[in-house]
Scaffold this motif. Structure first.
Motif, PDB file in Angstrom:
ATOM      1  N   GLN A 135     -29.560 -14.226  -5.247  1.00 34.26           N
ATOM      2  CA  GLN A 135     -30.107 -14.306  -6.610  1.00 34.26           C
ATOM      3  C   GLN A 135     -29.955 -15.692  -7.274  1.00 34.26           C
ATOM      4  O   GLN A 135     -30.846 -16.116  -8.007  1.00 34.26           O
ATOM      5  CB  GLN A 135     -29.432 -13.216  -7.476  1.00 34.26           C
ATOM      6  N   THR A 136     -28.856 -16.395  -7.040  1.00 28.73           N
ATOM      7  CA  THR A 136     -28.696 -17.716  -7.677  1.00 28.73           C
ATOM      8  C   THR A 136     -29.738 -18.682  -7.128  1.00 28.73           C
ATOM      9  O   THR A 136     -30.339 -19.467  -7.868  1.00 28.73           O
ATOM     10  CB  THR A 136     -27.275 -18.274  -7.425  1.00 28.73           C
ATOM     11  N   ILE A 137     -29.969 -18.610  -5.810  1.00 31.55           N
ATOM     12  CA  ILE A 137     -30.995 -19.443  -5.173  1.00 31.55           C
ATOM     13  C   ILE A 137     -32.366 -19.038  -5.714  1.00 31.55           C
ATOM     14  O   ILE A 137     -33.214 -19.867  -6.009  1.00 31.55           O
ATOM     15  CB  ILE A 137     -30.939 -19.277  -3.627  1.00 31.55           C
ATOM     16  N   GLN A 138     -32.556 -17.707  -5.854  1.00 33.97           N
ATOM     17  CA  GLN A 138     -33.852 -17.206  -6.327  1.00 33.97           C
ATOM     18  C   GLN A 138     -34.183 -17.737  -7.726  1.00 33.97           C
ATOM     19  O   GLN A 138     -35.249 -18.318  -7.949  1.00 33.97           O
ATOM     20  CB  GLN A 138     -33.824 -15.660  -6.359  1.00 33.97           C
ATOM     21  N   VAL A 139     -33.247 -17.511  -8.661  1.00 38.04           N
ATOM     22  CA  VAL A 139     -33.540 -17.840 -10.065  1.00 38.04           C
ATOM     23  C   VAL A 139     -33.496 -19.352 -10.297  1.00 38.04           C
ATOM     24  O   VAL A 139     -34.448 -19.949 -10.810  1.00 38.04           O
ATOM     25  CB  VAL A 139     -32.542 -17.119 -11.016  1.00 38.04           C
ATOM     26  N   ASN A 140     -32.377 -19.978  -9.900  1.00 34.66           N
ATOM     27  CA  ASN A 140     -32.169 -21.387 -10.270  1.00 34.66           C
ATOM     28  C   ASN A 140     -33.060 -22.341  -9.477  1.00 34.66           C
ATOM     29  O   ASN A 140     -33.420 -23.400  -9.979  1.00 34.66           O
ATOM     30  CB  ASN A 140     -30.710 -21.804 -10.031  1.00 34.66           C
ATOM     31  N   ALA A 141     -33.387 -21.958  -8.225  1.00 35.14           N
ATOM     32  CA  ALA A 141     -34.162 -22.900  -7.399  1.00 35.14           C
ATOM     33  C   ALA A 141     -35.602 -22.412  -7.171  1.00 35.14           C
ATOM     34  O   ALA A 141     -36.553 -23.076  -7.599  1.00 35.14           O
ATOM     35  CB  ALA A 141     -33.452 -23.128  -6.062  1.00 35.14           C
ATOM     36  N   LEU A 142     -35.766 -21.239  -6.528  1.00 35.65           N
ATOM     37  CA  LEU A 142     -37.121 -20.838  -6.104  1.00 35.65           C
ATOM     38  C   LEU A 142     -38.041 -20.519  -7.285  1.00 35.65           C
ATOM     39  O   LEU A 142     -39.144 -21.070  -7.393  1.00 35.65           O
ATOM     40  CB  LEU A 142     -37.031 -19.643  -5.145  1.00 35.65           C
ATOM     41  N   SER A 143     -37.583 -19.636  -8.170  1.00 33.17           N
ATOM     42  CA  SER A 143     -38.476 -19.238  -9.270  1.00 33.17           C
ATOM     43  C   SER A 143     -38.644 -20.366 -10.279  1.00 33.17           C
ATOM     44  O   SER A 143     -39.708 -20.496 -10.892  1.00 33.17           O
ATOM     45  CB  SER A 143     -37.945 -17.978  -9.968  1.00 33.17           C
ATOM     46  N   THR A 144     -37.618 -21.198 -10.454  1.00 37.17           N
ATOM     47  CA  THR A 144     -37.767 -22.332 -11.377  1.00 37.17           C
ATOM     48  C   THR A 144     -38.783 -23.316 -10.803  1.00 37.17           C
ATOM     49  O   THR A 144     -39.623 -23.863 -11.530  1.00 37.17           O
ATOM     50  CB  THR A 144     -36.404 -23.012 -11.637  1.00 37.17           C
ATOM     51  N   LEU A 146     -41.248 -22.495  -8.800  1.00 43.68           N
ATOM     52  CA  LEU A 146     -42.559 -21.850  -8.950  1.00 43.68           C
ATOM     53  C   LEU A 146     -43.109 -22.066 -10.359  1.00 43.68           C
ATOM     54  O   LEU A 146     -44.263 -22.478 -10.537  1.00 43.68           O
ATOM     55  CB  LEU A 146     -42.434 -20.347  -8.638  1.00 43.68           C
ATOM     56  N   LEU A 147     -42.269 -21.806 -11.368  1.00 41.32           N
ATOM     57  CA  LEU A 147     -42.734 -22.010 -12.750  1.00 41.32           C
ATOM     58  C   LEU A 147     -43.123 -23.468 -12.960  1.00 41.32           C
ATOM     59  O   LEU A 147     -44.143 -23.763 -13.586  1.00 41.32           O
ATOM     60  CB  LEU A 147     -41.622 -21.642 -13.742  1.00 41.32           C
ATOM     61  N   GLY A 148     -42.328 -24.374 -12.414  1.00 42.82           N
ATOM     62  CA  GLY A 148     -42.622 -25.806 -12.557  1.00 42.82           C
ATOM     63  C   GLY A 148     -43.972 -26.151 -11.961  1.00 42.82           C
ATOM     64  O   GLY A 148     -44.761 -26.880 -12.565  1.00 42.82           O
ATOM     65  N   LEU A 149     -44.268 -25.599 -10.797  1.00 39.27           N
ATOM     66  CA  LEU A 149     -45.555 -25.901 -10.139  1.00 39.27           C
ATOM     67  C   LEU A 149     -46.727 -25.315 -10.917  1.00 39.27           C
ATOM     68  O   LEU A 149     -47.768 -25.947 -11.081  1.00 39.27           O
ATOM     69  CB  LEU A 149     -45.550 -25.358  -8.705  1.00 39.27           C
ATOM     70  N   LEU A 150     -46.539 -24.078 -11.414  1.00 40.18           N
ATOM     71  CA  LEU A 150     -47.631 -23.455 -12.181  1.00 40.18           C
ATOM     72  C   LEU A 150     -47.860 -24.211 -13.488  1.00 40.18           C
ATOM     73  O   LEU A 150     -49.000 -24.438 -13.903  1.00 40.18           O
ATOM     74  CB  LEU A 150     -47.306 -21.985 -12.467  1.00 40.18           C
ATOM     75  N   LEU A 219     -33.045 -27.536  -6.486  1.00 42.08           N
ATOM     76  CA  LEU A 219     -33.981 -27.757  -7.593  1.00 42.08           C
ATOM     77  C   LEU A 219     -34.204 -29.256  -7.826  1.00 42.08           C
ATOM     78  O   LEU A 219     -35.333 -29.686  -8.066  1.00 42.08           O
ATOM     79  CB  LEU A 219     -33.444 -27.078  -8.870  1.00 42.08           C
ATOM     80  N   THR A 220     -33.142 -30.035  -7.729  1.00 45.10           N
ATOM     81  CA  THR A 220     -33.281 -31.492  -7.924  1.00 45.10           C
ATOM     82  C   THR A 220     -34.251 -32.075  -6.889  1.00 45.10           C
ATOM     83  O   THR A 220     -35.100 -32.904  -7.215  1.00 45.10           O
ATOM     84  CB  THR A 220     -31.894 -32.172  -7.829  1.00 45.10           C
ATOM     85  N   TYR A 221     -34.146 -31.601  -5.649  1.00 43.53           N
ATOM     86  CA  TYR A 221     -35.085 -32.060  -4.601  1.00 43.53           C
ATOM     87  C   TYR A 221     -36.520 -31.626  -4.948  1.00 43.53           C
ATOM     88  O   TYR A 221     -37.459 -32.406  -4.826  1.00 43.53           O
ATOM     89  CB  TYR A 221     -34.710 -31.468  -3.241  1.00 43.53           C
ATOM     90  N   ALA A 222     -36.655 -30.372  -5.364  1.00 41.03           N
ATOM     91  CA  ALA A 222     -38.004 -29.859  -5.661  1.00 41.03           C
ATOM     92  C   ALA A 222     -38.630 -30.614  -6.829  1.00 41.03           C
ATOM     93  O   ALA A 222     -39.832 -30.897  -6.825  1.00 41.03           O
ATOM     94  CB  ALA A 222     -37.941 -28.363  -5.972  1.00 41.03           C
ATOM     95  N   VAL A 223     -37.800 -30.977  -7.822  1.00 37.53           N
ATOM     96  CA  VAL A 223     -38.343 -31.680  -8.989  1.00 37.53           C
ATOM     97  C   VAL A 223     -38.903 -33.043  -8.573  1.00 37.53           C
ATOM     98  O   VAL A 223     -39.908 -33.501  -9.121  1.00 37.53           O
ATOM     99  CB  VAL A 223     -37.278 -31.813 -10.106  1.00 37.53           C
TER     100      VAL A 223
END
Ligand SMILES: NC(=O)c1ccc[n+]([C@@H]2O[C@H](COP(=O)([O-])OP(=O)(O)OC[C@H]3O[C@@H](n4cnc5c(N)ncnc54)[C@H](OP(=O)(O)O)[C@@H]3O)[C@@H](O)[C@H]2O)c1
Length: 352
Positions: A135-144, A146-150, A219-223
């Motif tokens: 869940q921490t990976i899901q909320v803080n990294a994956l879903s964040t 996703l929202l960032g990309l959308l 998340l830092t990498y994804a940003v």
């Protein structure tokens, strides 16, 4: 680092100054995870500074009390400037339908001027999200992400109609500096990093959430990838993207750690109470991030380190050859996962 404690105490006593009262007049500000802690405090700041504020909650039953709180503390009772929308980031479908509803709302006409992706969790017990990830990976990294990309797609389009470039802000944490990434290429080639972090056998019993720091580094990498999508074909910054750390703040984030034992029940409030600042002071860094210039696109906004200190501390996880390799592996795993599960992202083009 010896300077951390004095700087935390400094930030607790000397707050980051706020800009003039009309700074966000006529602007629309989105805040995820705004039912408490930093998100709620940030809503009060942005509303006091003149902004219309859209706040998200997992459970809409809290809407009235949250709206009343912000309206009263910002002195804007009855002005209709506060809107609450539902968002549960443990599921991609909720993130997608949230952005769709946002586009259908009044914000669809005006656009979003500032989006602060603030929602985040720390878990002590292993929790698996409905998407199958820890869940921490899901909320803080994956879903964040996703929202960032959308949001970046939409905000880049709407930015063409506005004079000021909009801001997309990701709340990370100083903790992204902590993971030792030397083993990450090996884990990536074996089961995959997301799988590794979501394997319950790798979760320490009775320990702190091992994935909080990992999630903030993912998340830092994804940003960094999202930052590339904020720049138009002629090299102009259409949307200013930043990461931000509010510093150590006395909120409910550590609630699950406090539940671990009687000792932790005592230690967590003592630690964050002595060294942590109030949510009001922490959320001022979100306001600061919402006023960066195009020259600061991609910058990490924080107060614990000087820029030079941060550059040096970030070398192992962000600058070395291993870091570059890990960054690429992480992005590949995240984008593969999101494209596979989220139809809205299937046609997303790669940007190198
Ligand atoms: N506090 C600190 O010292 C500190 C330091 C650095 C960074 N941060 C970051 O600051 C952000 C805010 O944390 P906080 O300290 O204000 O903690 P908090 O008081 O626990 O607030 C977290 C918010 O995230 C929301 N949230 C949790 N899981 C969610 C989900 N599945 N879907 C949608 N929303 C969800 C929570 O909603 P519910 O009310 O429904 O649970 C809550 O509104 C986090 O990203 C955190 O990592 C905090």
């Amino acid at each position: 680092m010896a300077l951390i404690i004095p700087r935390r105490l400094r930030d607790k006593v000397w707050p980051e100054p706020l800009p003039p009262l009309t700074s966000f007049e006529g602007q629309t500000v989105l805040l995820t995870g705004a039912t408490g802690g930093l998100g709620l405090a940030a809503a009060v700041h942005f509303a006091t500074l003149g902004g219309k504020v859209i706040m998200t909650a997992r459970n809409l039953s809290q809407s009235d009390s949250v709206r009343d709180y912000v309206e009263q503390h910002a002195g804007i009772v009855g002005q209709g400037k506060i809107h609450i929308m539902e968002l549960d980031m443990s599921q991609y479908s909720s993130c997608v339908s949230f952005v769709e509803q946002l586009k259908q709302s009044e914000a669809g006409r005006t656009g979003i001027d500032v989006a602060v992706l603030n929602a985040g969790v720390i878990n002590v017990d292993f929790v698996r999200s409905p998407e199958g990830w820890e869940q921490t990976i899901q909320v803080n990294a994956l879903s964040t992400t996703l929202l960032g990309l959308l949001l970046i797609q939409w905000m880049s389009q709407t930015s063409k109609n506005s004079i000021l470039a909009p801001h997309l802000i990701f709340v990370t944490s100083r903790d992204h500096l902590d993971p030792n990434i030397t083993t990450w290429p090996e884990w990536s080639s074996q089961e995959g990093l997301l799988q590794h972090f979501s394997d319950e056998r790798n979760w320490p019993s009775g320990g702190f959430d091992p994935n909080y720091a990992n999630s903030k580094l993912l998340l830092t990498y994804a940003v960094e990838e999202i930052c590339k999508r904020a720049v138009g074909p002629n090299g102009t910054v259409d949307v200013i993207v930043n990461t931000v750390c509010p510093g150590l703040v006395y909120t409910d984030l550590g609630r699950s750690i406090a539940k671990m034992s009687r000792l932790m029940q005592l230690l967590v409030p003592i630690h964050t109470g002595i060294l942590g600042k109030s949510a009001d002071y922490g959320a001022r860094f979100y306001v600061k991030a919402a006023r960066t210039s195009k020259h600061e696109h991609g910058k990490y906004i924080q107060s614990l380190f000087t820029d030079e200190e941060y550059r040096s501390l970030a070398i192992p996880n962000l600058m070395t050859d291993t870091a570059m390799k890990v960054k690429a592996l992480v992005w590949n795993e995240i984008i593969t996962e999101l494209k596979e599960k989220v139809p809205a992202l299937r046609d997303l083009k790669d940007i190198s």
